[in-house]
Design a protein around this motif. Sequence first.
Motif, mmCIF file in Angstrom:
data_model
loop_
_atom_site.group_PDB
_atom_site.id
_atom_site.type_symbol
_atom_site.label_atom_id
_atom_site.label_comp_id
_atom_site.label_asym_id
_atom_site.label_seq_id
_atom_site.Cartn_x
_atom_site.Cartn_y
_atom_site.Cartn_z
ATOM 1 N N ALA A 42 -11.711 -30.763 21.998
ATOM 2 C CA ALA A 42 -11.802 -29.378 21.550
ATOM 3 C C ALA A 42 -10.420 -28.759 21.364
ATOM 4 O O ALA A 42 -10.266 -27.775 20.638
ATOM 5 C CB ALA A 42 -12.626 -28.564 22.536
ATOM 6 N N SER A 43 -9.409 -29.339 22.003
ATOM 7 C CA SER A 43 -8.037 -28.834 21.877
ATOM 8 C C SER A 43 -7.390 -29.233 20.562
ATOM 9 O O SER A 43 -6.280 -28.792 20.251
ATOM 10 C CB SER A 43 -7.186 -29.374 23.028
ATOM 11 N N GLY A 44 -8.062 -30.083 19.764
ATOM 12 C CA GLY A 44 -7.483 -30.577 18.518
ATOM 13 C C GLY A 44 -6.856 -31.952 18.654
ATOM 14 O O GLY A 44 -6.430 -32.543 17.660
ATOM 15 N N VAL A 45 -6.818 -32.480 19.882
ATOM 16 C CA VAL A 45 -6.295 -33.835 20.099
ATOM 17 C C VAL A 45 -7.317 -34.854 19.597
ATOM 18 O O VAL A 45 -8.526 -34.683 19.776
ATOM 19 C CB VAL A 45 -5.991 -34.069 21.587
ATOM 20 N N LEU A 46 -6.827 -35.905 18.959
ATOM 21 C CA LEU A 46 -7.671 -36.986 18.446
ATOM 22 C C LEU A 46 -7.234 -38.294 19.087
ATOM 23 O O LEU A 46 -6.037 -38.603 19.139
ATOM 24 C CB LEU A 46 -7.533 -37.091 16.922
ATOM 25 N N LEU A 47 -8.201 -39.071 19.592
ATOM 26 C CA LEU A 47 -7.930 -40.389 20.161
ATOM 27 C C LEU A 47 -8.771 -41.411 19.406
ATOM 28 O O LEU A 47 -9.998 -41.293 19.358
ATOM 29 C CB LEU A 47 -8.268 -40.431 21.650
ATOM 30 N N VAL A 48 -8.101 -42.396 18.807
ATOM 31 C CA VAL A 48 -8.795 -43.411 18.021
ATOM 32 C C VAL A 48 -8.565 -44.780 18.657
ATOM 33 O O VAL A 48 -7.419 -45.145 18.966
ATOM 34 C CB VAL A 48 -8.303 -43.420 16.558
ATOM 35 N N VAL A 49 -9.651 -45.529 18.859
ATOM 36 C CA VAL A 49 -9.560 -46.871 19.439
ATOM 37 C C VAL A 49 -10.012 -47.886 18.400
ATOM 38 O O VAL A 49 -11.132 -47.812 17.886
ATOM 39 C CB VAL A 49 -10.425 -46.984 20.709
ATOM 40 N N ARG A 50 -9.113 -48.810 18.094
ATOM 41 C CA ARG A 50 -9.423 -49.926 17.198
ATOM 42 C C ARG A 50 -8.826 -51.197 17.792
ATOM 43 O O ARG A 50 -7.669 -51.203 18.212
ATOM 44 C CB ARG A 50 -8.840 -49.692 15.797
ATOM 45 N N ASP A 51 -9.627 -52.252 17.820
ATOM 46 C CA ASP A 51 -9.168 -53.551 18.350
ATOM 47 C C ASP A 51 -8.582 -53.408 19.747
ATOM 48 O O ASP A 51 -7.585 -54.055 20.092
ATOM 49 C CB ASP A 51 -8.125 -54.169 17.409
ATOM 50 N N GLY A 52 -9.194 -52.540 20.569
ATOM 51 C CA GLY A 52 -8.748 -52.364 21.939
ATOM 52 C C GLY A 52 -7.492 -51.544 22.100
ATOM 53 O O GLY A 52 -7.017 -51.334 23.217
ATOM 54 N N LYS A 53 -6.914 -51.025 21.014
ATOM 55 C CA LYS A 53 -5.695 -50.229 21.078
ATOM 56 C C LYS A 53 -6.020 -48.769 20.782
ATOM 57 O O LYS A 53 -6.686 -48.455 19.799
ATOM 58 C CB LYS A 53 -4.668 -50.749 20.067
ATOM 59 N N MET A 54 -5.500 -47.867 21.644
ATOM 60 C CA MET A 54 -5.739 -46.438 21.458
ATOM 61 C C MET A 54 -4.536 -45.788 20.788
ATOM 62 O O MET A 54 -3.393 -45.982 21.204
ATOM 63 C CB MET A 54 -6.017 -45.755 22.793
ATOM 64 N N THR A 55 -4.811 -45.005 19.740
ATOM 65 C CA THR A 55 -3.762 -44.290 19.019
ATOM 66 C C THR A 55 -4.046 -42.796 19.090
ATOM 67 O O THR A 55 -5.138 -42.360 18.714
ATOM 68 C CB THR A 55 -3.712 -44.716 17.543
ATOM 69 N N PRO A 56 -3.085 -41.985 19.573
ATOM 70 C CA PRO A 56 -3.303 -40.542 19.647
ATOM 71 C C PRO A 56 -2.945 -39.849 18.332
ATOM 72 O O PRO A 56 -2.229 -40.400 17.497
ATOM 73 C CB PRO A 56 -2.350 -40.110 20.756
ATOM 74 N N GLY A 57 -3.435 -38.656 18.170
ATOM 75 C CA GLY A 57 -3.110 -37.853 17.001
ATOM 76 C C GLY A 57 -3.737 -36.487 17.128
ATOM 77 O O GLY A 57 -3.990 -36.006 18.237
ATOM 78 N N LYS A 58 -4.009 -35.843 16.007
ATOM 79 C CA LYS A 58 -4.676 -34.547 16.017
ATOM 80 C C LYS A 58 -5.668 -34.485 14.864
ATOM 81 O O LYS A 58 -5.579 -35.253 13.899
ATOM 82 C CB LYS A 58 -3.661 -33.406 15.905
ATOM 83 N N TRP A 59 -6.635 -33.569 14.990
ATOM 84 C CA TRP A 59 -7.636 -33.385 13.940
ATOM 85 C C TRP A 59 -7.799 -31.905 13.658
ATOM 86 O O TRP A 59 -7.552 -31.063 14.532
ATOM 87 C CB TRP A 59 -8.966 -34.014 14.340
#
Length: 232
Positions: free
Chosen positions: A54-71
């Motif tokens: 809800a804060s606008g933070v985005l967490l994406v997990v692909r192939d066991g790796k987590m990548t942060p960002g924003k949405w």
Amino acid sequence: MKSSLSAILASVMALLTLPAQAQDTPTPATATELFDRFADTTQTLEDGLAYYAASGVLLVVRDGKMTPGKWVGHDDGRLCWALKETEESCESYVAFDNQIFLSKGGFIAGKPNLESGNILAERASAQAFAESVDLFTPEQTIALLSGKTALRSGSGRMYYAPDFKLHTNWNDVQKIGTWSVNDQGGVCWHVTGWGTHPCEYYYIGNNGDVWSRYRGLDQTAAELVEGDQTGD
């Protein structure tokens, strides 16, 4: 006076008989509608998972790796990601019939697959668990459940018909849906009004009994009896 009153009545009748075009036509989702739908949910992607805080933070997990960002959502229907060290990417969504749909090329392309909350840790835990025990295969799960009624806690009962119809009875409320088994051997339920539930997995415990894992909890599996026991 009569003429004025007739004119007013005619105008009111004309408004009442106008077609409800606004209700029948998809419109670009607003930033508010996108936030209300996506905030604090986890989306299942074709190649991973994405959590929209809800804060606008985005967490994406692909192939066991987590990548942060924003949405962020925009009033023209665009939902945009800005992942670390990558360019911004957007998808378009429309609002229709009080729901949010993905839009591609001007056509509705389905609803986003969303679950409430941040399930990234739960999925990681489930994967680690799956690697530590011998979960039932899809074939074993089907053989275990097909043609039987599971006596669930709280007087709930679920009958797994061989044709993959699912008959349920909770507190004397009966419903009919379907059941399926995913590639990992988990049984999944599809009943109108239930919303989205995680699937349930089975394995043989140390005592030789059948155990289940559901919502991160390991326990002895629900008792199974032959036939449909969901009727009154």
